[in-house]
Scaffold this motif. Structure first.
Motif, PDB file in Angstrom:
ATOM      1  N   THR A  98      30.047 -14.404 -18.625  1.00  0.00           N
ATOM      2  CA  THR A  98      30.977 -14.053 -17.112  1.00  0.00           C
ATOM      3  C   THR A  98      32.129 -14.504 -17.248  1.00  0.00           C
ATOM      4  OG1 THR A  98      28.889 -12.998 -16.782  1.00  0.00           O
ATOM      5  CG2 THR A  98      30.022 -13.979 -14.823  1.00  0.00           C
ATOM      6  N   LEU A 126      27.416 -18.503 -10.263  1.00  0.00           N
ATOM      7  CA  LEU A 126      28.043 -16.911  -9.780  1.00  0.00           C
ATOM      8  C   LEU A 126      26.883 -16.168 -10.203  1.00  0.00           C
ATOM      9  CD1 LEU A 126      30.804 -16.444  -9.916  1.00  0.00           C
ATOM     10  CD2 LEU A 126      31.042 -16.204 -12.092  1.00  0.00           C
ATOM     11  N   THR A 127      27.010 -14.711  -9.498  1.00  0.00           N
ATOM     12  CA  THR A 127      26.006 -13.537  -9.317  1.00  0.00           C
ATOM     13  C   THR A 127      27.040 -12.737  -8.946  1.00  0.00           C
ATOM     14  OG1 THR A 127      23.710 -12.314  -9.045  1.00  0.00           O
ATOM     15  CG2 THR A 127      24.813 -14.210  -7.411  1.00  0.00           C
ATOM     16  N   ILE A 128      26.358 -11.870  -7.765  1.00  0.00           N
ATOM     17  CA  ILE A 128      26.672 -10.455  -7.398  1.00  0.00           C
ATOM     18  C   ILE A 128      26.552 -10.236  -6.333  1.00  0.00           C
ATOM     19  CG2 ILE A 128      27.162  -9.225  -9.913  1.00  0.00           C
ATOM     20  CD1 ILE A 128      24.965  -7.274  -9.579  1.00  0.00           C
ATOM     21  N   GLY A 129      26.048 -11.512  -5.440  1.00  0.00           N
ATOM     22  CA  GLY A 129      25.738 -11.167  -3.956  1.00  0.00           C
ATOM     23  C   GLY A 129      24.768 -11.936  -4.164  1.00  0.00           C
ATOM     24  N   LEU A 144      35.769 -17.988  -6.362  1.00  0.00           N
ATOM     25  CA  LEU A 144      35.647 -19.572  -7.116  1.00  0.00           C
ATOM     26  C   LEU A 144      37.215 -19.698  -6.607  1.00  0.00           C
ATOM     27  CD1 LEU A 144      34.268 -17.835  -9.583  1.00  0.00           C
ATOM     28  CD2 LEU A 144      36.485 -17.580 -11.309  1.00  0.00           C
ATOM     29  N   LEU A 145      37.662 -18.995  -5.688  1.00  0.00           N
ATOM     30  CA  LEU A 145      38.917 -20.239  -4.673  1.00  0.00           C
ATOM     31  C   LEU A 145      39.012 -20.359  -3.409  1.00  0.00           C
ATOM     32  CD1 LEU A 145      42.010 -17.919  -7.049  1.00  0.00           C
ATOM     33  CD2 LEU A 145      41.419 -20.291  -7.243  1.00  0.00           C
ATOM     34  N   LYS A 198      40.003 -15.673 -16.664  1.00  0.00           N
ATOM     35  CA  LYS A 198      41.165 -14.637 -17.098  1.00  0.00           C
ATOM     36  C   LYS A 198      41.267 -13.785 -15.852  1.00  0.00           C
ATOM     37  CE  LYS A 198      40.055 -15.182 -21.969  1.00  0.00           C
ATOM     38  NZ  LYS A 198      40.272 -14.767 -23.265  1.00  0.00           N
ATOM     39  N   THR A 199      40.575 -13.165 -15.340  1.00  0.00           N
ATOM     40  CA  THR A 199      40.939 -11.753 -14.129  1.00  0.00           C
ATOM     41  C   THR A 199      41.772 -12.389 -12.714  1.00  0.00           C
ATOM     42  OG1 THR A 199      38.360 -10.807 -14.714  1.00  0.00           O
ATOM     43  CG2 THR A 199      39.765 -10.884 -12.278  1.00  0.00           C
ATOM     44  N   MET A 200      41.207 -14.540 -12.660  1.00  0.00           N
ATOM     45  CA  MET A 200      41.606 -14.577 -11.877  1.00  0.00           C
ATOM     46  C   MET A 200      43.592 -15.056 -12.103  1.00  0.00           C
ATOM     47  SD  MET A 200      41.166 -18.874 -10.988  1.00  0.00           S
ATOM     48  CE  MET A 200      42.225 -20.258 -11.450  1.00  0.00           C
ATOM     49  N   VAL A 257      35.245 -14.471 -18.730  1.00  0.00           N
ATOM     50  CA  VAL A 257      36.450 -13.142 -17.779  1.00  0.00           C
ATOM     51  C   VAL A 257      36.546 -13.762 -16.820  1.00  0.00           C
ATOM     52  CG1 VAL A 257      35.395 -10.600 -16.665  1.00  0.00           C
ATOM     53  CG2 VAL A 257      34.730 -11.243 -19.310  1.00  0.00           C
ATOM     54  N   ALA A 258      35.766 -13.962 -15.544  1.00  0.00           N
ATOM     55  CA  ALA A 258      36.261 -14.648 -14.468  1.00  0.00           C
ATOM     56  C   ALA A 258      37.874 -14.784 -14.781  1.00  0.00           C
ATOM     57  CB  ALA A 258      34.917 -14.833 -13.959  1.00  0.00           C
ATOM     58  N   GLU A 317      29.993 -15.581  -5.384  1.00  0.00           N
ATOM     59  CA  GLU A 317      29.922 -14.993  -6.416  1.00  0.00           C
ATOM     60  C   GLU A 317      31.508 -14.891  -6.045  1.00  0.00           C
ATOM     61  OE1 GLU A 317      28.517 -10.278  -3.806  1.00  0.00           O
ATOM     62  OE2 GLU A 317      28.621 -11.734  -2.214  1.00  0.00           O
ATOM     63  N   GLY A 318      32.167 -13.698  -7.144  1.00  0.00           N
ATOM     64  CA  GLY A 318      33.827 -14.267  -7.577  1.00  0.00           C
ATOM     65  C   GLY A 318      34.754 -14.402  -6.502  1.00  0.00           C
ATOM     66  N   HIS A 319      34.271 -13.791  -5.581  1.00  0.00           N
ATOM     67  CA  HIS A 319      35.785 -13.931  -4.661  1.00  0.00           C
ATOM     68  C   HIS A 319      35.465 -15.372  -4.113  1.00  0.00           C
ATOM     69  CE1 HIS A 319      32.258 -13.657  -1.754  1.00  0.00           C
ATOM     70  NE2 HIS A 319      32.394 -12.121  -1.950  1.00  0.00           N
TER      71      HIS A 319
END
Lengths: 355, 355
Positions: A246, A195-198, A232-233, A252-254, A249-250, A228-230
């Motif tokens: 991370t 999991l990262t940002i790119g 997860l699902l 709980k954000t989900m 946070v991810a 990336e974050g999107h």
């Protein structure tokens, strides 16, 4: 879920092993303890045939059991103390006889096959580490959560056990999650994402860049690169590794985002056509969908890397959440996730791949 | 949104200031450039009365404008080069005459009031830093995104400009976000929350714990303590500060989760009652809801802390997303967010609070 006992239908958890020792259920942990915990135990025993032993204060537990006429069905092991929901790691040291500590002790003695608790996560992690100890070669136990993707759940870890990690730990997290996906989900060569940002290898912070290098070179892992974050699902990978900060946070954000989308939707629909649609929203299929996305029903988080299986049920768990957590614990224990993790970590020090 | 020009209705962005210099719109950046960018410019000019200057390759822009009979409505400033969507920070140094670089130059010269681009985020951030420079006292510019909470959006930053930060930078992020909430959203004493993995001050990693101490002591901020992932959409605070790595993961997780919930819902409903409900899902209200949750319609992310306003539109922006980004840029510029940030950072070095 595949089952090897078609004749028995749903009454037994999916397993190749003989029925194991009972699940040690911490009856005192959780917002609705002990009432809902006991109710969940009764469900697990009667509806899923999972052997349970309740751990906690005998009198209230006997009273709760009697409401279900289950006093002779479910044994109780006495624990003098209880970890409050707001008590953290230190409390577990102050309370060697807490219900969660006693439950861990039962697993260590071989009198139980796994621990389930809806108590304070920090308390469960600290107590589990102290009473069960990490498996040989495990740098840090990690919390794994099954995200509701289809056809198979996606395993996210670490979801909060380690706020501060090193790149080497993230490689181990990949092994823990892969063992989970192999044993419980029956996936061969599960794909792991970082999991990262790119999506490019050089994207992220120092920790993730180094973890990417180590994961790319690690034997016995099917590393699919960055996610990336999107993702997860989307189910693009079977296992997603990240640090516990991370990951928490991810997660709980989900959970919050899904809850938000549904509440906004309900509100919007009720505003517009209360009579007709309000009722439709109660329809079973929509309920099922909402529940699949509801963290309480996933079965809970799993603390992997200890000499014993520990399932952390949602603190707000009602009976159904508790019985789902017991079913997950039974699957993990009977399919030998602890053994599989041991094999992986042993093999990961050798050059060749596991398959 | 409050407006001071009720007579003009929606035609002008919300502002107390006289109409400012035009928005410099990078016509070459984005997945659908230049067609949708030009279409968005035409919408912004005709429907919202926002002055626009397009920056890019003259011939294709003139052709696109002629399709809208807008050649005489919207001026074009020539830029020889274009940053490709997959080009990162380094490319911005290699291309001093890229459309985004020229757009920044127009703002620096005072010929434009703000920059809007749907190009590569890394390229925009690098170019913006190089051409506009950071404001005096700003350690690191940060990307701020408005999350779709009600009644007011919640400002999340840093959403990805800085994968590696220091606690002092997070205090500055709080000032940047507070200035955004004060000027654009008209909120007095906006509440700031620190994104971490528990509500208690000691929860989180080293970075967050230190940031909590600094934020608690910082003058001029209304610090409300820790928030968690599920608070991104509850509106419990007006500004949420985090590092650019966590912020980007959280933002993409939120977007992906909302998209997932809606697609699951649509699928579930269509499976069950295609005819009757499939059509209802097309109903305007549900569309509106979906769009409010759709990142493209938020108006885009804002790069705060530079000597000029830079709005980063979603890379996949269609005309509507582009015009929304232009409207946001006009509000930011005309309400003086850059000036307000300067005031805050200057005052933050003094002991007394700003109010």
């Amino acid at each position: 879920m595949r089952t090897n006992h078609p004749a028995r239908g749903d009454r037994l958890p999916d397993t190749d092993a003989p029925v194991a020792a009972p699940i040690a259920l911490d009856a005192m942990g959780g917002d609705h303890a002990p009432t809902e915990i006991v109710a969940g135990a009764v469900q697990a025993v009667r509806e899923q045939g999972i052997p349970i032993v309740l751990v906690g204060a005998p009198r209230p537990l006997q009273e709760a059991l009697s409401l279900h006429d289950a006093i002779n069905e479910i044994p109780v092991v006495k624990a003098e103390e209880t970890l409050a929901m707001d008590e953290g790691a230190l409390a577990s040291l102050r309370r060697p006889r807490s219900s969660i500590a006693v439950a861990c002790h039962l697993v260590r003695r071989g009198d139980a096959s796994a621990v389930v608790s809806a108590g304070s996560t920090a308390g469960i992690v600290a107590t589990g580490k102290l009473r069960l100890r990490s498996q040989p070669g495990v740098l840090r136990p990690a919390i794994a959560v099954a995200l509701p993707t289809r056809p198979n759940p996606t395993i996210l870890l670490d979801a909060g056990a380690n706020a501060e990690v090193k790149p080497e730990m993230m490689v181990q997290f990949a092994h823990l999650g892969t063992a989970y996906a192999e044993t419980v989900l029956g996936i061969t060569e599960p794909k792991t994402g970082l999991l990262t940002i790119g999506s490019e290898p050089e994207k992220g912070n120092k920790l993730v860049k180094r973890a990417h290098e180590l994961l790319s070179a690690a034997p016995g892992l099917n590393f699919a690169g960055n996610v990336e974050g999107h993702d997860l699902l989307t189910g693009v990978v079977n296992v997603i590794v990240t640090d516990g900060f991370t990951g928490n946070v991810a997660l709980k954000t989900m959970e919050g985002s899904v809850r938000y989308a549904f509440s906004e939707l309900r509100e919007t629909i009720q505003e517009s056509r209360a009579a007709r649609l309000g009722s439709l929203l109660q329809k079973k299929r929509l309920k099922d969908l909402y529940q699949r996305l509801d963290p309480e029903v996933h079965g809970g988080a799993v603390l992997l890397g200890l000499n014993g299986t520990v399932v952390i049920a949602h603190g707000a768990s009602q009976a159904k959440g508790v019985s789902a957590a017991c079913a997950l614990a039974a699957r993990l224990a009977q399919q030998g996730v602890v053994t599989r993790i041991g094999e992986r970590l042993a093999a990961s020090h050798r050059p060749h791949r596991l398959w």
